[in-house]
Design an enzyme around this catalytic site. Structure first.
Site, short mmCIF file in Angstrom:
data_model
loop_
_atom_site.label_atom_id
_atom_site.label_comp_id
_atom_site.label_asym_id
_atom_site.label_seq_id
_atom_site.Cartn_x
_atom_site.Cartn_y
_atom_site.Cartn_z
N ASP A 93 25.93 61.64 6.81
CA ASP A 93 26.53 62.68 6.09
C ASP A 93 26.16 64.19 6.80
O ASP A 93 26.54 65.10 6.10
CB ASP A 93 25.95 62.59 4.29
N CYS A 135 44.85 60.83 24.78
CA CYS A 135 45.75 59.66 25.21
C CYS A 135 46.60 59.08 24.07
O CYS A 135 47.19 57.91 24.41
CB CYS A 135 44.33 58.54 25.61
N HIS A 156 23.42 55.69 12.64
CA HIS A 156 24.88 55.09 12.36
C HIS A 156 25.91 55.92 12.62
O HIS A 156 27.07 56.00 11.81
CB HIS A 156 25.06 54.40 10.91
P1 NAD Z 1 21.18 51.17 0.35
O1 NAD Z 1 22.42 51.51 -0.39
O2 NAD Z 1 21.14 49.62 1.17
O3 NAD Z 1 19.83 51.46 -0.15
C1 NAD Z 1 19.40 52.58 -0.73
C2 NAD Z 1 18.04 52.56 -1.40
O4 NAD Z 1 17.78 53.81 -1.75
C3 NAD Z 1 17.80 51.61 -2.43
O5 NAD Z 1 16.49 50.74 -1.89
C4 NAD Z 1 17.57 52.45 -3.91
O6 NAD Z 1 16.65 51.75 -4.46
C5 NAD Z 1 16.90 53.83 -3.14
N1 NAD Z 1 17.34 54.98 -3.97
C6 NAD Z 1 18.48 54.93 -4.85
N2 NAD Z 1 18.21 56.40 -5.12
C7 NAD Z 1 17.22 57.01 -4.62
C8 NAD Z 1 16.29 58.23 -4.81
N3 NAD Z 1 16.88 59.20 -5.42
N4 NAD Z 1 15.31 58.54 -4.10
C9 NAD Z 1 14.68 57.46 -3.43
N5 NAD Z 1 15.38 56.12 -3.30
C10 NAD Z 1 16.46 55.87 -3.87
O7 NAD Z 1 21.01 52.16 1.55
P2 NAD Z 1 20.69 52.14 3.05
O8 NAD Z 1 19.17 51.31 3.19
O9 NAD Z 1 20.77 53.43 3.63
O10 NAD Z 1 21.84 51.10 3.80
C11 NAD Z 1 23.21 51.11 3.66
C12 NAD Z 1 23.92 51.68 5.13
O11 NAD Z 1 25.04 52.38 4.18
C13 NAD Z 1 23.29 52.59 5.78
O12 NAD Z 1 23.66 51.89 7.20
C14 NAD Z 1 24.14 53.79 5.93
O13 NAD Z 1 24.36 54.04 6.98
C15 NAD Z 1 25.27 53.70 4.82
N6 NAD Z 1 25.47 54.66 3.99
C16 NAD Z 1 25.19 55.93 4.24
C17 NAD Z 1 25.42 56.96 3.17
C18 NAD Z 1 25.03 58.36 3.66
O14 NAD Z 1 25.45 59.02 4.75
N7 NAD Z 1 24.77 59.16 2.45
C19 NAD Z 1 25.89 56.70 1.94
C20 NAD Z 1 26.42 55.55 1.72
C21 NAD Z 1 25.86 54.36 2.64
#
Ligand code: NAD
Length: 255
Positions: A107, A153, A122
């Site tokens: 993001d 292209c 990512h």
């Molecule tokens: P995930 O969704 O698997 O896990 C999110 C984690 O954050 C969970 O363990 C949850 O308990 C915790 N969490 C939720 N709210 C929180 C807060 N306010 N403060 C602290 N912790 C909090 O996410 P991940 O581990 O990043 O893996 C998922 C994949 O999805 C990644 O590869 C990522 O690239 C992608 N993704 C990115 C975005 C983004 O760029 N914002 C959004 C969605 C998914």
């Protein structure tokens, strides 16, 4: 130890660290209103699975569907603002002697908060690239054709993100691994630590002798161990509190 004692111990470690490494995941951006991947699969998108929307096979099968899913998420990201957690990490980058920030997020909110160097494992949803030649395209015109085509292209553009089943950018991953191996303190913030290879970074750091501070709203599913400390709560509250405890005499404003 009580929660306050754990916080004080973590603050001491952070203040004394020469090398800090940080890994962030979708949780840090949840407070900016960006849904985690699974939370986003609601409403219009509830009937899809991640593999219908975020794999090379899905793009080959239905490029319009995949483009529209990313366009919907890109619009959410463009309206979002960095929160107190992103700002605290930008400040940590100025307070610690060295600090490497690694993110799984796509993001761009760390950069917008002022973090100078961010290793994006990512990719970034705000960029696209040519699906044939890989050329990064930062600006493109949305027109009747979906997805739009590469001006050079003619191949369809795709989001510049890493899909399930695709390799991570080699340089960023190597730099992240080196940072985990070298650091004295490793912060793991808002990630479920399920998606490899990023998931291994905190445990690589612990194995190399670092203290690992896990900041998450949930402890369930996170590893435990002798050098692993859990600060349970929202990143937007815990990170500023941790920094204020580590550097009580430094102003909290972004300076
Ligand atoms: P995930 O969704 O698997 O896990 C999110 C984690 O954050 C969970 O363990 C949850 O308990 C915790 N969490 C939720 N709210 C929180 C807060 N306010 N403060 C602290 N912790 C909090 O996410 P991940 O581990 O990043 O893996 C998922 C994949 O999805 C990644 O590869 C990522 O690239 C992608 N993704 C990115 C975005 C983004 O760029 N914002 C959004 C969605 C998914």
């Amino acid at each position: 130890m009580t929660g306050d004692a754990v916080l004080a111990a973590c603050a001491d470690r952070l203040r004394g660290a020469r090398h800090v490494a940080v890994l962030t995941g979708a949780g840090i951006s949840a407070e900016s209103g960006i849904p985690t991947f699974r939370d986003a699969l609601t409403g219009l998108w509830a009937r899809y699975r991640p593999e219908d929307l975020a794999t090379p096979e899905a793009f080959a099968r239905d490029p319009r569907l995949v483009w529209e899913w990313y366009a919907w998420r890109r619009a959410i990201v463009q309206q979002a603002k960095p929160n107190a957690g992103h700002h605290a990490l930008a400040r940590l980058g100025r307070l610690a002697p060295t600090c490497v920030l690694v993110t799984q997020n796509v993001d761009g909110l760390h950069q917008r908060a002022g973090s100078a160097r961010v290793l994006e494992l990512h990719g970034n949803i705000l960029r696209t690239r040519c699906s044939r030649e890989g050329r990064v395209v930062e600006r493109w015109a949305d027109g009747p054709e979906v997805p739009p085509r590469c001006a050079a292209c003619g191949a369809p553009l795709r989001p510049d993100v890493v899909w399930f089943g695709e390799p991570l950018p080699v340089e960023a991953l190597r730099a992240a691994w080196d940072a985990a191996s070298l650091c004295d303190v490793f912060l793991s913030v808002g990630t479920s630590n399920l998606v490899e290879p990023a998931a291994s970074l905190p445990w690589r750091a612990a194995a190399a002798g670092a203290e690992v501070i896990v900041i998450n709203t949930a402890v369930a599913g996170q590893r435990t161990g002798p050098r692993i400390h859990h600060l349970v709560g929202c990143a937007g509250e815990v990170l500023p509190t941790l920094l204020a405890a580590a550097w009580p005499n430094r102003p909290t404003a972004a300076s």
